[in-house]
Design a protein around this motif. Sequence first.
Motif, PDB file in Angstrom:
ATOM      1  N   SER A   1      -5.056  37.924 -18.271  1.00 26.31           N
ATOM      2  CA  SER A   1      -5.829  36.992 -19.088  1.00 26.31           C
ATOM      3  C   SER A   1      -5.392  35.556 -18.813  1.00 26.31           C
ATOM      4  O   SER A   1      -4.226  35.298 -18.508  1.00 26.31           O
ATOM      5  N   PHE A   2      -6.328  34.623 -18.899  1.00 26.40           N
ATOM      6  CA  PHE A   2      -6.014  33.209 -18.742  1.00 26.40           C
ATOM      7  C   PHE A   2      -6.922  32.413 -19.675  1.00 26.40           C
ATOM      8  O   PHE A   2      -8.004  32.856 -20.065  1.00 26.40           O
ATOM      9  N   LEU A   3      -6.477  31.238 -20.016  1.00 26.37           N
ATOM     10  CA  LEU A   3      -7.094  30.456 -21.086  1.00 26.37           C
ATOM     11  C   LEU A   3      -7.965  29.341 -20.548  1.00 26.37           C
ATOM     12  O   LEU A   3      -7.598  28.640 -19.600  1.00 26.37           O
ATOM     13  N   ASN A   4      -9.129  29.192 -21.168  1.00 27.13           N
ATOM     14  CA  ASN A   4      -9.966  28.017 -20.967  1.00 27.13           C
ATOM     15  C   ASN A   4      -9.757  27.130 -22.190  1.00 27.13           C
ATOM     16  O   ASN A   4     -10.299  27.390 -23.270  1.00 27.13           O
ATOM     17  N   GLU A   5      -8.927  26.112 -22.023  1.00 18.36           N
ATOM     18  CA  GLU A   5      -8.546  25.282 -23.171  1.00 18.36           C
ATOM     19  C   GLU A   5      -9.732  24.510 -23.739  1.00 18.36           C
ATOM     20  O   GLU A   5      -9.790  24.240 -24.943  1.00 18.36           O
ATOM     21  N   GLU A   6     -10.661  24.137 -22.858  1.00 17.66           N
ATOM     22  CA  GLU A   6     -11.820  23.365 -23.322  1.00 17.66           C
ATOM     23  C   GLU A   6     -12.719  24.201 -24.221  1.00 17.66           C
ATOM     24  O   GLU A   6     -13.163  23.750 -25.281  1.00 17.66           O
ATOM     25  N   MET A   7     -12.981  25.452 -23.813  1.00 18.09           N
ATOM     26  CA  MET A   7     -13.848  26.331 -24.597  1.00 18.09           C
ATOM     27  C   MET A   7     -13.057  27.173 -25.597  1.00 18.09           C
ATOM     28  O   MET A   7     -13.646  27.865 -26.429  1.00 18.09           O
ATOM     29  N   LYS A   8     -11.714  27.139 -25.467  1.00 10.76           N
ATOM     30  CA  LYS A   8     -10.832  27.898 -26.372  1.00 10.76           C
ATOM     31  C   LYS A   8     -11.132  29.391 -26.338  1.00 10.76           C
ATOM     32  O   LYS A   8     -11.266  30.041 -27.381  1.00 10.76           O
ATOM     33  N   ILE A   9     -11.248  29.908 -25.120  1.00  4.83           N
ATOM     34  CA  ILE A   9     -11.483  31.348 -24.944  1.00  4.83           C
ATOM     35  C   ILE A   9     -10.588  31.860 -23.825  1.00  4.83           C
ATOM     36  O   ILE A   9     -10.121  31.096 -22.968  1.00  4.83           O
ATOM     37  N   TYR A  10     -10.373  33.164 -23.823  1.00  5.75           N
ATOM     38  CA  TYR A  10      -9.597  33.832 -22.785  1.00  5.75           C
ATOM     39  C   TYR A  10     -10.535  34.650 -21.896  1.00  5.75           C
ATOM     40  O   TYR A  10     -11.440  35.319 -22.384  1.00  5.75           O
ATOM     41  N   GLY A  11     -10.248  34.595 -20.589  1.00  7.39           N
ATOM     42  CA  GLY A  11     -10.929  35.462 -19.642  1.00  7.39           C
ATOM     43  C   GLY A  11      -9.902  36.300 -18.900  1.00  7.39           C
ATOM     44  O   GLY A  11      -8.695  36.127 -19.099  1.00  7.39           O
ATOM     45  N   ARG A  12     -10.362  37.185 -18.050  1.00 10.67           N
ATOM     46  CA  ARG A  12      -9.450  38.013 -17.252  1.00 10.67           C
ATOM     47  C   ARG A  12      -9.840  37.912 -15.779  1.00 10.67           C
ATOM     48  O   ARG A  12     -11.016  38.038 -15.425  1.00 10.67           O
ATOM     49  N   ARG A  13      -8.843  37.689 -14.953  1.00 10.67           N
ATOM     50  CA  ARG A  13      -9.077  37.588 -13.522  1.00 10.67           C
ATOM     51  C   ARG A  13      -8.125  38.526 -12.790  1.00 10.67           C
ATOM     52  O   ARG A  13      -7.098  38.952 -13.330  1.00 10.67           O
ATOM     53  N   CYS A  14      -8.465  38.815 -11.528  1.00  9.83           N
ATOM     54  CA  CYS A  14      -7.652  39.692 -10.683  1.00  9.83           C
ATOM     55  C   CYS A  14      -6.848  38.808  -9.725  1.00  9.83           C
ATOM     56  O   CYS A  14      -7.401  38.232  -8.785  1.00  9.83           O
ATOM     57  N   GLY A  15      -5.560  38.689  -9.989  1.00 14.20           N
ATOM     58  CA  GLY A  15      -4.723  37.822  -9.174  1.00 14.20           C
ATOM     59  C   GLY A  15      -3.254  38.082  -9.413  1.00 14.20           C
ATOM     60  O   GLY A  15      -2.858  39.107  -9.971  1.00 14.20           O
ATOM     61  N   ARG A  16      -2.425  37.131  -9.006  1.00 17.22           N
ATOM     62  CA  ARG A  16      -0.983  37.275  -9.186  1.00 17.22           C
ATOM     63  C   ARG A  16      -0.648  37.206 -10.672  1.00 17.22           C
ATOM     64  O   ARG A  16      -1.109  36.309 -11.385  1.00 17.22           O
ATOM     65  N   LEU A  17       0.199  38.143 -11.129  1.00 17.22           N
ATOM     66  CA  LEU A  17       0.569  38.218 -12.537  1.00 17.22           C
ATOM     67  C   LEU A  17       1.676  37.226 -12.863  1.00 17.22           C
ATOM     68  O   LEU A  17       2.660  37.122 -12.141  1.00 17.22           O
ATOM     69  N   SER A  18       1.487  36.512 -13.970  1.00 19.33           N
ATOM     70  CA  SER A  18       2.518  35.567 -14.419  1.00 19.33           C
ATOM     71  C   SER A  18       3.572  36.251 -15.277  1.00 19.33           C
ATOM     72  O   SER A  18       4.607  35.663 -15.585  1.00 19.33           O
ATOM     73  N   THR A  19       3.310  37.506 -15.663  1.00 18.29           N
ATOM     74  CA  THR A  19       4.234  38.230 -16.542  1.00 18.29           C
ATOM     75  C   THR A  19       5.386  38.872 -15.774  1.00 18.29           C
ATOM     76  O   THR A  19       6.362  39.312 -16.383  1.00 18.29           O
ATOM     77  N   THR A  20       5.276  38.957 -14.452  1.00 21.37           N
ATOM     78  CA  THR A  20       6.350  39.550 -13.668  1.00 21.37           C
ATOM     79  C   THR A  20       7.524  38.588 -13.558  1.00 21.37           C
ATOM     80  O   THR A  20       7.380  37.374 -13.753  1.00 21.37           O
ATOM     81  N   ASN A  21       8.689  39.132 -13.251  1.00 24.13           N
ATOM     82  CA  ASN A  21       9.891  38.319 -13.093  1.00 24.13           C
ATOM     83  C   ASN A  21       9.686  37.275 -11.999  1.00 24.13           C
ATOM     84  O   ASN A  21       9.276  37.606 -10.880  1.00 24.13           O
ATOM     85  N   LYS A  22       9.950  36.017 -12.326  1.00 24.35           N
ATOM     86  CA  LYS A  22       9.685  34.928 -11.389  1.00 24.35           C
ATOM     87  C   LYS A  22      10.549  35.038 -10.143  1.00 24.35           C
ATOM     88  O   LYS A  22      10.095  34.760  -9.028  1.00 24.35           O
ATOM     89  N   THR A  23      11.812  35.456 -10.314  1.00 23.62           N
ATOM     90  CA  THR A  23      12.711  35.569  -9.164  1.00 23.62           C
ATOM     91  C   THR A  23      12.215  36.635  -8.191  1.00 23.62           C
ATOM     92  O   THR A  23      12.136  36.408  -6.979  1.00 23.62           O
ATOM     93  N   SER A  24      11.872  37.827  -8.733  1.00 20.73           N
ATOM     94  CA  SER A  24      11.369  38.895  -7.868  1.00 20.73           C
ATOM     95  C   SER A  24      10.028  38.520  -7.245  1.00 20.73           C
ATOM     96  O   SER A  24       9.745  38.880  -6.099  1.00 20.73           O
ATOM     97  N   SER A  25       9.213  37.777  -7.984  1.00 22.26           N
ATOM     98  CA  SER A  25       7.940  37.321  -7.447  1.00 22.26           C
ATOM     99  C   SER A  25       8.152  36.376  -6.272  1.00 22.26           C
ATOM    100  O   SER A  25       7.459  36.451  -5.250  1.00 22.26           O
ATOM    101  N   LEU A  26       9.139  35.477  -6.424  1.00 22.29           N
ATOM    102  CA  LEU A  26       9.459  34.547  -5.337  1.00 22.29           C
ATOM    103  C   LEU A  26      10.014  35.291  -4.126  1.00 22.29           C
ATOM    104  O   LEU A  26       9.705  34.945  -2.979  1.00 22.29           O
ATOM    105  N   ILE A  27      10.847  36.311  -4.388  1.00 27.18           N
ATOM    106  CA  ILE A  27      11.414  37.092  -3.281  1.00 27.18           C
ATOM    107  C   ILE A  27      10.314  37.808  -2.512  1.00 27.18           C
ATOM    108  O   ILE A  27      10.281  37.800  -1.271  1.00 27.18           O
ATOM    109  N   PHE A  28       9.382  38.420  -3.264  1.00 27.05           N
ATOM    110  CA  PHE A  28       8.281  39.129  -2.608  1.00 27.05           C
ATOM    111  C   PHE A  28       7.391  38.160  -1.832  1.00 27.05           C
ATOM    112  O   PHE A  28       7.043  38.407  -0.667  1.00 27.05           O
TER     113      PHE A  28
END
Length: 396
Positions: A169-196
């Motif tokens: 999910s990601f936020l549209n601050e202007e419309m104040k709504i959430y959508g869902r997209r298929c991409g890199r997850l921000s919830t994963t560990n940043k260090t492991s994400s950087l390593i990968f």
Amino acid sequence: MENYIIETSNTVEEWNSKLARILIPNNVILSLYMIAGLVGNSAVIFIYGFKMKGNKIKGNKEERYFIPFLATADLCATLVCASFGIAQNIMQATFDNEPLCKTWWFFAGFTTLISVFFLVVIAVHRYLKDCKPLGKQMTLRWKWFALGLCLVIAFPLAGPMTHFYGSESFLNEEMKIYGRRCGRLSTTNKTSSLIFGGTLVLTAITIIIVLICLYSKVGYTIFVHFKYTKVVGNHNKTEHSRGGVSSGDDPYSKSEMSSFETLETPTAGMSSVYFTQTTTQQTETPVNIEVREKHVPKQSSRKRRRNKRIVHKFTLMFMLITVIFLICYIPKVIIMLLEASNTKFWEGFSEAGRSAVSFVYRIYILNNVTNPFIYAFLDKKFSEQIKKLIKSCTCK
């Protein structure tokens, strides 16, 4: 948080439709990629894999060995990556199918890596044939092993994508709504994400360096070959003008011809120097004959030069394919590095900016589409078969 609409609603659908309309030009390009890749690579697989199989068509089968395998990888990569890109563009804010998203990411990475690794195998093959013609070459068993190794290495590199990519999910601050997209997850560990991400980028950079180094050596060898071929041609003209032309295919004496033929293969090492030093001698010792028989194939000089031209022609063809690969993949590598360091990379662009970056990001698919056109332009046998295929289809 309560001020935002979390559920997928008509508002989200309207937002998604707006984003999708902006990306229509991208979808048109991706559709063209998919059509061209499907038609072109299918034709390559059919002609090289079946029409040119065995002795049906005279030609150097060795030079065309890897082409059907590369075309198969290109076909799969084109269909998977282009269709995935279209799906992402259409569902910019409504891609809520998590399993489908992860599966698509895996196969997009897997097919792309296989195609790239095949280019490395081809580069090694060309290096051995052009730079080490008297050394050990890739046997059929080693070719199959190399192709299998590409699959084995690609799998663990693509596998982690199911962990680091998904529906988020990601936020549209202007419309104040959430959508869902298929991409890199921000919830994963940043260090492991950087390593990968760093591992993928490092793999891509290593492949680029290896390809540049191998083809630089190959290019230099071909340059030296053409340089000495020119010397032989000038010598031929001189002999004709003097009237000193020997009988048969060769316009030179045996000792002179052996010198020039050996110079055409700079990697012959000491034997090259040895032959050159003996060109002025009128007689040959048994040692000279033994070295000559060991290093010079028992073929006419004209046939040897023709075969070498075929080898160099196919090498230049694969070099052009590699150059296009570098041009197409370097932007993707840069964006991958930026994406790995910033999980909100795509959110920082305007709608028009996101469309432009998406086009640059997916231009790597062009690498899998252009190869059939290069074959048609540089391989006379392939272009002849294409003409026959088109003629037979139009006559029916």
